[in-house]
Design an enzyme around this catalytic site. Sequence first.
Site, PDB file in Angstrom:
ATOM      1  N   TYR A 175       0.853  -1.187   0.000  1.00  0.00           N
ATOM      2  CA  TYR A 175       0.000   0.000   0.000  1.00  0.00           C
ATOM      3  C   TYR A 175       0.887   1.233   0.000  1.00  0.00           C
ATOM      4  O   TYR A 175       1.986   1.196   0.564  1.00  0.00           O
ATOM      5  CB  TYR A 175      -0.899  -0.008   1.243  1.00  0.00           C
ATOM      6  CG  TYR A 175      -2.021   1.003   1.179  1.00  0.00           C
ATOM      7  CD1 TYR A 175      -3.167   0.739   0.446  1.00  0.00           C
ATOM      8  CD2 TYR A 175      -1.924   2.221   1.844  1.00  0.00           C
ATOM      9  CE1 TYR A 175      -4.190   1.670   0.363  1.00  0.00           C
ATOM     10  CE2 TYR A 175      -2.952   3.160   1.776  1.00  0.00           C
ATOM     11  CZ  TYR A 175      -4.085   2.875   1.035  1.00  0.00           C
ATOM     12  OH  TYR A 175      -5.093   3.797   0.956  1.00  0.00           O
ATOM     13  N   PHE A 189      -5.490   9.008  -4.098  1.00  0.00           N
ATOM     14  CA  PHE A 189      -4.276   8.440  -4.708  1.00  0.00           C
ATOM     15  C   PHE A 189      -3.951   7.161  -3.947  1.00  0.00           C
ATOM     16  O   PHE A 189      -3.848   7.170  -2.713  1.00  0.00           O
ATOM     17  CB  PHE A 189      -3.076   9.390  -4.569  1.00  0.00           C
ATOM     18  CG  PHE A 189      -1.770   8.725  -4.950  1.00  0.00           C
ATOM     19  CD1 PHE A 189      -1.242   8.882  -6.225  1.00  0.00           C
ATOM     20  CD2 PHE A 189      -1.083   7.915  -4.050  1.00  0.00           C
ATOM     21  CE1 PHE A 189      -0.049   8.243  -6.588  1.00  0.00           C
ATOM     22  CE2 PHE A 189       0.107   7.275  -4.408  1.00  0.00           C
ATOM     23  CZ  PHE A 189       0.615   7.440  -5.676  1.00  0.00           C
ATOM     24  N   GLU A 190      -3.793   6.080  -4.670  1.00  0.00           N
ATOM     25  CA  GLU A 190      -3.300   4.847  -4.058  1.00  0.00           C
ATOM     26  C   GLU A 190      -2.587   4.063  -5.141  1.00  0.00           C
ATOM     27  O   GLU A 190      -3.088   3.986  -6.264  1.00  0.00           O
ATOM     28  CB  GLU A 190      -4.444   3.937  -3.591  1.00  0.00           C
ATOM     29  CG  GLU A 190      -5.229   4.384  -2.410  1.00  0.00           C
ATOM     30  CD  GLU A 190      -6.384   3.420  -2.075  1.00  0.00           C
ATOM     31  OE1 GLU A 190      -7.025   2.857  -2.989  1.00  0.00           O
ATOM     32  OE2 GLU A 190      -6.631   3.244  -0.875  1.00  0.00           O
ATOM     33  N   VAL A 191      -1.441   3.510  -4.807  1.00  0.00           N
ATOM     34  CA  VAL A 191      -0.892   2.429  -5.617  1.00  0.00           C
ATOM     35  C   VAL A 191      -0.818   1.271  -4.638  1.00  0.00           C
ATOM     36  O   VAL A 191      -0.264   1.430  -3.541  1.00  0.00           O
ATOM     37  CB  VAL A 191       0.512   2.747  -6.176  1.00  0.00           C
ATOM     38  CG1 VAL A 191       1.017   1.593  -7.049  1.00  0.00           C
ATOM     39  CG2 VAL A 191       0.495   4.046  -6.981  1.00  0.00           C
ATOM     40  N   HIS A 214      -9.466   1.940   4.392  1.00  0.00           N
ATOM     41  CA  HIS A 214      -8.225   1.338   3.857  1.00  0.00           C
ATOM     42  C   HIS A 214      -7.055   1.560   4.815  1.00  0.00           C
ATOM     43  O   HIS A 214      -6.215   0.682   5.006  1.00  0.00           O
ATOM     44  CB  HIS A 214      -7.856   1.981   2.510  1.00  0.00           C
ATOM     45  CG  HIS A 214      -8.712   1.501   1.374  1.00  0.00           C
ATOM     46  ND1 HIS A 214      -8.489   1.889   0.077  1.00  0.00           N
ATOM     47  CD2 HIS A 214      -9.773   0.672   1.329  1.00  0.00           C
ATOM     48  CE1 HIS A 214      -9.380   1.320  -0.718  1.00  0.00           C
ATOM     49  NE2 HIS A 214     -10.177   0.588   0.026  1.00  0.00           N
TER      50      HIS A 214
END
Length: 401
Positions: A231, A288-290, A325
């Site tokens: 994450y 924003f998440e990768v 999350h």
Amino acid sequence: MSSGPKYMRYLLFAAVGLAIVFFVSRSAIPIPENIRSKLNPTNYKDTVTSQPPSHNDAAPPNPPVKDIPAASSAPTAGRVNATFVTLARNSDVWDIAKSIRTVEDRFNRNYHYDWVFLNDKPFDKTFKKVTTSLASGNTHYGVIPTEHWSYPEWIDQEKAKKVREEMGQKKIIYGDSESYRHMCRYESGFFFRHPLMLNYEYYWRVEPSIELFCDISFDPFRFMKEKNKKYSFVLSLYEYFDTIPTLWDSAKKFMGNHPEHIAEGNAMDFLSDDGGKTYNKCHFWSNFEVGSLEWLRSKQYIDYFESLDRDGGFFYERWGDAPVHSIAAGVMLKKEEIHFFDEIAYYHIPFTHCPTTEQKRLDLKCHCNPEENFDWKGYSCTSRWFQVNGMEKPEGAENQS
Ligand SMILES: Nc1nc2c(ncn2[C@@H]2O[C@H](COP(=O)(O)OP(=O)(O)O)[C@@H](O)[C@H]2O)c(=O)[nH]1
Ligand SMILES: [Mg+2]
């Protein structure tokens, strides 16, 4: 007689003339072959059912990788099985167009990763045409199955409606919105299970109207995979308490019922100042998440989501997918599995992440104003992240608080 050869000469001139006209007309508009074929609407991939599609539908063969700068050859020697993912309405088309353009210009034009678009209603022609023309990889368009965007049977809809009215009167942001709640629940528990997402390992979430300010000179997907990260984030902040009054109680109940899912060496200290008794409201900003799709599809994450979902706070309060999350990552991952991408300079209204170190901004051709960097301001949780991880803040951070 000379009429025979003359006749042949006319024929020859005509043939050469035709060949020239044909050549000029082919080359006058230099549309690359891969884009030309993408603009053919029959090449859009639609997935409407909740059945997993064939491998081809979900993750078609990757287009050739072109133009990878030599400087970044080490981390980009091969692509990872990854995709951008965007949840959007048809009316978001021009705002997502801006985001795609910025992502392509700063990164994806060198990589051509796929892009998955999800919607609770079918995407229209304009949305598909515009987004497909801007994205350099393959695009896929999915409709969300109704059971992932509706009330579970255990939710009292009258009670939920009353809550919306009350929160609307209190002027809580999105407090009166029903669709926003479905959106947050979908991003919390379902997007990674959409048939179009099933064959990918990593995702990068992109929302409408974001901006990237620096060149991304490496492949963040590859970085995640090689460094075993699950994450990542660029901005963090405190959640608005009135939207999550019982979220921590619900998370604690889950932790009590599933001690086996709690990671040793986790980032609990990022979330709590008293060893887990109370939530300090810090969260990673999830627009924003990768991240790792396999982690989100794991038993631990699904157990977590289902436990929270049963408690009803997506509808009886207004739980956001960001704290949902973040709590999952902070509790069920090892600290080292969460990554702060300082190099990815980013804006989503109203906050900016701009690298603090001047040399970094110059090297990466950044165009953000460092004074707008949110990282070290009072309402950001990024200082806490650095503290919890024993990381030294970059030089100049003290002038940006
Ligand atoms: N399909 C669909 N997407 C939505 C809906 N509401 C929000 N979204 C998407 O969900 C994401 C978050 O919504 P946004 O309006 O940006 O919320 P904010 O960033 O919290 O202000 C964005 O990608 C939106 O395009 C909806 O009702 N339907
Ligand atoms: Mg947004």
